[in-house]
Design a protein around this motif. Structure first.
Motif, short mmCIF file in Angstrom:
data_model
loop_
_atom_site.label_atom_id
_atom_site.label_comp_id
_atom_site.label_asym_id
_atom_site.label_seq_id
_atom_site.Cartn_x
_atom_site.Cartn_y
_atom_site.Cartn_z
N GLY A 8 0.79 -1.23 0.00
CA GLY A 8 0.00 0.00 0.00
C GLY A 8 0.81 1.27 0.00
O GLY A 8 0.25 2.36 -0.05
N GLY A 9 2.12 1.16 0.07
CA GLY A 9 2.94 2.37 0.03
C GLY A 9 2.93 2.99 -1.35
O GLY A 9 2.39 2.43 -2.31
N GLY A 10 3.51 4.16 -1.45
CA GLY A 10 3.57 4.85 -2.73
C GLY A 10 3.87 6.31 -2.57
O GLY A 10 4.31 6.74 -1.50
N SER A 11 3.65 7.05 -3.62
CA SER A 11 3.90 8.49 -3.62
C SER A 11 2.59 9.25 -3.66
O SER A 11 1.68 8.88 -4.40
N VAL A 12 2.52 10.30 -2.88
CA VAL A 12 1.29 11.09 -2.80
C VAL A 12 1.67 12.53 -2.50
O VAL A 12 2.73 12.80 -1.92
N GLN A 13 0.81 13.44 -2.89
CA GLN A 13 1.05 14.85 -2.56
C GLN A 13 0.59 15.15 -1.14
O GLN A 13 -0.27 14.45 -0.59
N ALA A 14 1.16 16.18 -0.59
CA ALA A 14 0.78 16.60 0.76
C ALA A 14 -0.73 16.82 0.83
O ALA A 14 -1.33 17.38 -0.09
N GLY A 15 -1.30 16.35 1.92
CA GLY A 15 -2.75 16.43 2.10
C GLY A 15 -3.48 15.19 1.64
O GLY A 15 -4.67 15.02 1.93
N GLY A 16 -2.79 14.31 0.94
CA GLY A 16 -3.40 13.10 0.43
C GLY A 16 -3.46 11.99 1.47
O GLY A 16 -3.08 12.18 2.64
N SER A 17 -3.92 10.84 1.02
CA SER A 17 -4.10 9.69 1.91
C SER A 17 -3.50 8.43 1.31
O SER A 17 -3.43 8.29 0.09
N LEU A 18 -3.12 7.55 2.18
CA LEU A 18 -2.67 6.21 1.80
C LEU A 18 -3.14 5.23 2.85
O LEU A 18 -3.29 5.60 4.02
N ARG A 19 -3.36 4.00 2.43
CA ARG A 19 -3.72 2.94 3.36
C ARG A 19 -2.70 1.83 3.23
O ARG A 19 -2.53 1.26 2.15
N LEU A 20 -2.03 1.53 4.32
CA LEU A 20 -1.07 0.44 4.36
C LEU A 20 -1.73 -0.79 4.96
O LEU A 20 -2.50 -0.70 5.90
N SER A 21 -1.37 -1.94 4.40
CA SER A 21 -1.87 -3.21 4.92
C SER A 21 -0.69 -4.10 5.27
O SER A 21 0.39 -3.98 4.68
N CYS A 22 -0.91 -4.99 6.21
CA CYS A 22 0.11 -5.93 6.64
C CYS A 22 -0.50 -7.33 6.61
O CYS A 22 -1.39 -7.62 7.42
N ALA A 23 -0.03 -8.15 5.69
CA ALA A 23 -0.50 -9.53 5.62
C ALA A 23 0.33 -10.35 6.59
O ALA A 23 1.54 -10.48 6.42
N ALA A 24 -0.34 -10.87 7.61
CA ALA A 24 0.35 -11.61 8.66
C ALA A 24 -0.03 -13.08 8.61
O ALA A 24 -1.19 -13.43 8.40
N SER A 25 0.96 -13.92 8.82
CA SER A 25 0.71 -15.36 8.89
C SER A 25 1.61 -15.97 9.95
O SER A 25 2.68 -15.44 10.25
N GLY A 26 1.15 -17.06 10.52
CA GLY A 26 1.96 -17.81 11.46
C GLY A 26 1.93 -17.31 12.89
O GLY A 26 2.63 -17.83 13.75
N ILE A 27 1.09 -16.29 13.17
CA ILE A 27 1.02 -15.78 14.55
C ILE A 27 0.17 -16.72 15.38
O ILE A 27 -0.99 -16.95 15.05
N THR A 28 0.73 -17.22 16.46
CA THR A 28 0.04 -18.20 17.29
C THR A 28 -0.31 -17.65 18.67
O THR A 28 -0.98 -18.32 19.45
N TYR A 29 0.12 -16.44 18.97
CA TYR A 29 -0.21 -15.86 20.27
C TYR A 29 -1.71 -15.63 20.36
O TYR A 29 -2.35 -15.21 19.41
N SER A 30 -2.27 -15.87 21.52
CA SER A 30 -3.69 -15.59 21.71
C SER A 30 -3.90 -14.08 21.89
O SER A 30 -4.94 -13.54 21.52
N ARG A 31 -2.94 -13.43 22.48
CA ARG A 31 -2.97 -11.97 22.60
C ARG A 31 -1.62 -11.43 22.13
O ARG A 31 -0.59 -11.94 22.53
N TYR A 32 -1.65 -10.41 21.31
CA TYR A 32 -0.41 -9.88 20.78
C TYR A 32 -0.60 -8.44 20.35
O TYR A 32 -1.72 -7.95 20.26
N CYS A 33 0.50 -7.82 20.07
CA CYS A 33 0.51 -6.44 19.60
C CYS A 33 0.85 -6.42 18.11
O CYS A 33 1.69 -7.18 17.66
N MET A 34 0.18 -5.54 17.41
CA MET A 34 0.56 -5.21 16.04
C MET A 34 0.95 -3.74 16.03
O MET A 34 0.31 -2.92 16.68
N GLY A 35 2.01 -3.45 15.31
CA GLY A 35 2.47 -2.06 15.30
C GLY A 35 2.96 -1.62 13.95
O GLY A 35 3.27 -2.44 13.08
#
Length: 122
Positions: A8-35
């Motif tokens: 989801g990264g890229g180039s944008v002009q000031a004032g614009g918007s972007l949405r980043l996504s993180c495809a996660a796999s293999g996480i086995t914790y029942s409670r965890y942090c994403m950052g």
């Protein structure tokens, strides 16, 4: 094996918007942090936003009111500024408090993605 892949990264002009996504796999914790963290050339890595398994979020002062985590694994960035230009990384792990309380500290995250570049032009 935990894998994190940002998109989801890229180039944008000031004032614009972007949405980043993180495809996660293999996480086995029942409670965890994403950052989300970022690092600009010549600068230290900076914590941007974190979310715990219960949906509680925390944001850096520099992005409050502009960035949100609408759901796990997504960073919505609005009103972007040139100073937001950086490589953005997704991270995951149990944090320092078993995923109950997540902090903007990179040393408390165990798994990292490869990063996605965000460039904001004035």
């Amino acid at each position: 094996q935990v894998q994190l892949v940002e998109s989801g990264g890229g180039s944008v002009q000031a004032g614009g918007s972007l949405r980043l996504s993180c495809a996660a796999s293999g996480i086995t914790y029942s409670r965890y942090c994403m950052g989300w963290f970022r690092q600009a050339p010549g600068k230290e890595r900076e914590g941007v936003a974190v979310i715990n398994s219960g949906g509680a979020t925390s944001y850096a002062d520099s992005v409050k009111g502009r960035f949100t985590i609408p759901r796990d694994n997504v960073l919505q960035m609005n009103s972007l500024k040139p100073e937001d230009t950086a490589m953005y990384y997704c991270a995951a792990g149990p944090g320092a408090f078993g995923g109950v309380w997540c902090r903007l500290r990179g040393d408390e995250f165990k798994y990292w993605g490869q990063g996605t570049q965000v460039t904001v032009s004035s």
